[in-house]
Design an enzyme around this catalytic site. Sequence first.
Site, PDB file in Angstrom:
ATOM      1  N   GLN A 103     -56.946 -47.662-109.332  1.00  0.00           N
ATOM      2  CA  GLN A 103     -57.549 -46.816-108.219  1.00  0.00           C
ATOM      3  C   GLN A 103     -57.143 -47.162-106.789  1.00  0.00           C
ATOM      4  O   GLN A 103     -57.446 -46.776-105.812  1.00  0.00           O
ATOM      5  CB  GLN A 103     -58.968 -46.941-108.098  1.00  0.00           C
ATOM      6  N   ASN A 104     -56.465 -48.289-106.614  1.00  0.00           N
ATOM      7  CA  ASN A 104     -55.657 -48.923-105.395  1.00  0.00           C
ATOM      8  C   ASN A 104     -54.683 -48.254-104.962  1.00  0.00           C
ATOM      9  O   ASN A 104     -54.071 -47.606-105.662  1.00  0.00           O
ATOM     10  CB  ASN A 104     -55.382 -50.325-105.645  1.00  0.00           C
ATOM     11  N   ASP A 106     -52.175 -49.246-102.742  1.00  0.00           N
ATOM     12  CA  ASP A 106     -51.247 -50.220-102.075  1.00  0.00           C
ATOM     13  C   ASP A 106     -49.904 -50.420-102.508  1.00  0.00           C
ATOM     14  O   ASP A 106     -49.081 -51.198-102.108  1.00  0.00           O
ATOM     15  CB  ASP A 106     -51.881 -51.800-101.890  1.00  0.00           C
ATOM     16  N   HIS A 121     -55.475 -42.573-107.024  1.00  0.00           N
ATOM     17  CA  HIS A 121     -55.991 -42.051-105.739  1.00  0.00           C
ATOM     18  C   HIS A 121     -54.864 -41.977-104.748  1.00  0.00           C
ATOM     19  O   HIS A 121     -54.954 -42.061-103.423  1.00  0.00           O
ATOM     20  CB  HIS A 121     -57.013 -42.943-105.239  1.00  0.00           C
ATOM     21  N   CYS A 129     -46.986 -33.273 -96.388  1.00  0.00           N
ATOM     22  CA  CYS A 129     -47.274 -32.321 -95.350  1.00  0.00           C
ATOM     23  C   CYS A 129     -48.510 -31.604 -95.681  1.00  0.00           C
ATOM     24  O   CYS A 129     -48.625 -31.354 -96.825  1.00  0.00           O
ATOM     25  CB  CYS A 129     -45.829 -31.423 -95.110  1.00  0.00           C
ATOM     26  N   CYS A 148     -44.269 -33.214 -89.561  1.00  0.00           N
ATOM     27  CA  CYS A 148     -43.235 -32.746 -90.461  1.00  0.00           C
ATOM     28  C   CYS A 148     -42.136 -31.748 -89.610  1.00  0.00           C
ATOM     29  O   CYS A 148     -42.461 -31.120 -88.420  1.00  0.00           O
ATOM     30  CB  CYS A 148     -43.881 -31.629 -91.484  1.00  0.00           C
ATOM     31  N   CYS A 150     -41.565 -28.964 -90.194  1.00  0.00           N
ATOM     32  CA  CYS A 150     -42.007 -27.500 -90.108  1.00  0.00           C
ATOM     33  C   CYS A 150     -42.887 -27.469 -89.281  1.00  0.00           C
ATOM     34  O   CYS A 150     -43.302 -26.243 -88.933  1.00  0.00           O
ATOM     35  CB  CYS A 150     -42.730 -27.229 -91.683  1.00  0.00           C
ATOM     36  N   GLY A 187     -61.733 -55.715-111.672  1.00  0.00           N
ATOM     37  CA  GLY A 187     -61.879 -55.780-110.387  1.00  0.00           C
ATOM     38  C   GLY A 187     -62.490 -54.346-109.812  1.00  0.00           C
ATOM     39  O   GLY A 187     -62.241 -53.967-108.754  1.00  0.00           O
TER      40      GLY A 187
END
Length: 249
Positions: A103-104, A106, A121, A129, A148, A150, A187
Site C-alpha cells: 500500500q506504500n 515510496d 496505491h 497526465c 504536460c 499537451c 505494518g
Amino acid sequence: MKFGEQLKSEELEVMRRAQNIVFVTGAGMSQESGIPTFRGNDGLWRNYDPMKLATIDAFWNDPKLVWEWYNERRQGMLVAKPNAGHYAVAKFEEYVDVTVLTQNIDGLHQRAKSSHVLELHGNIIRTRCTECDFADKQAKISSIPPMCKCGAILRPDVVWFGEELPQDVWQDAMISACKCDIMIVVGTSLAVSPANMLPIYAQQNGATIIEVNPEETAMSEDIDYTIRDTAASYLPGLVDTFGKLRSRF
C-alpha cells in the site's frame, strides 16, 4: 505467539513446505525508514485535512497546494533508505517465490531489490497526465503544478480517496493472494478497502496468515500467528530461520 521462536512441528512444516509467500505491507513498514504514517501518533493526517490534499476534487480546486504538499513528501521519500525489513523481504526470494503487495507509494521495496512488487496505491515519484496517456517515472519537476506537453496538468500517479485501484494491479494482487502458501501482513491495519480483502482471499485458499505489527489491529483475532514487533526488528530473523529450515530438509 512469535512465529519462528520455539517452533513446533506444525509451524516447521508450514515453513518447510511453503513455495509461494505474499507480503502485504503498509505504512508501518516505511515508518522505520523515517517516512511518517497517516494514522499513527505522528501521522500526516494529524496536521492536514486529507479531503483538501488527497482527493481529485481537492486537486482540481487547488492543484498548486496539492502539488506543493506532494512534492515535499516526494523529496522526503527520495532521501529515505530501505530498512532491514525491506531487505529481509527481498532476501526471501533466495528460497521461495515472493510477491509484495504494498500500500506504500515510496518505492522502497524496489530499491531493496524485491523483484515482484505490486503497488496497490501507485507511486509518488511517478507523474501522469490528467488528459492524455503521458506518464513519467522521473522525480524532477520543473514547475508547480507541472504541466504536460499537451497543455494539461500532470498529477502524482497515486490512488486518491474515492478512486479505484488500478484494475490490472488489483487483479494480479487477488491472484497472488489466492495462490500463496503463506501471507505475511506487515505494518498495516488493513483498514482501507479493498486491500483488507487480501487476507480473506488467502485464507479461503488455505494459506497461513502471519501478522507483524507492534500494535493490535482489527484483523489480529483472525490471524494464524501474530507478532508484536516491527518489520526491521523481526523479519531479518524470520528469513534466517526460513533459510536454515530450507537447507536442513
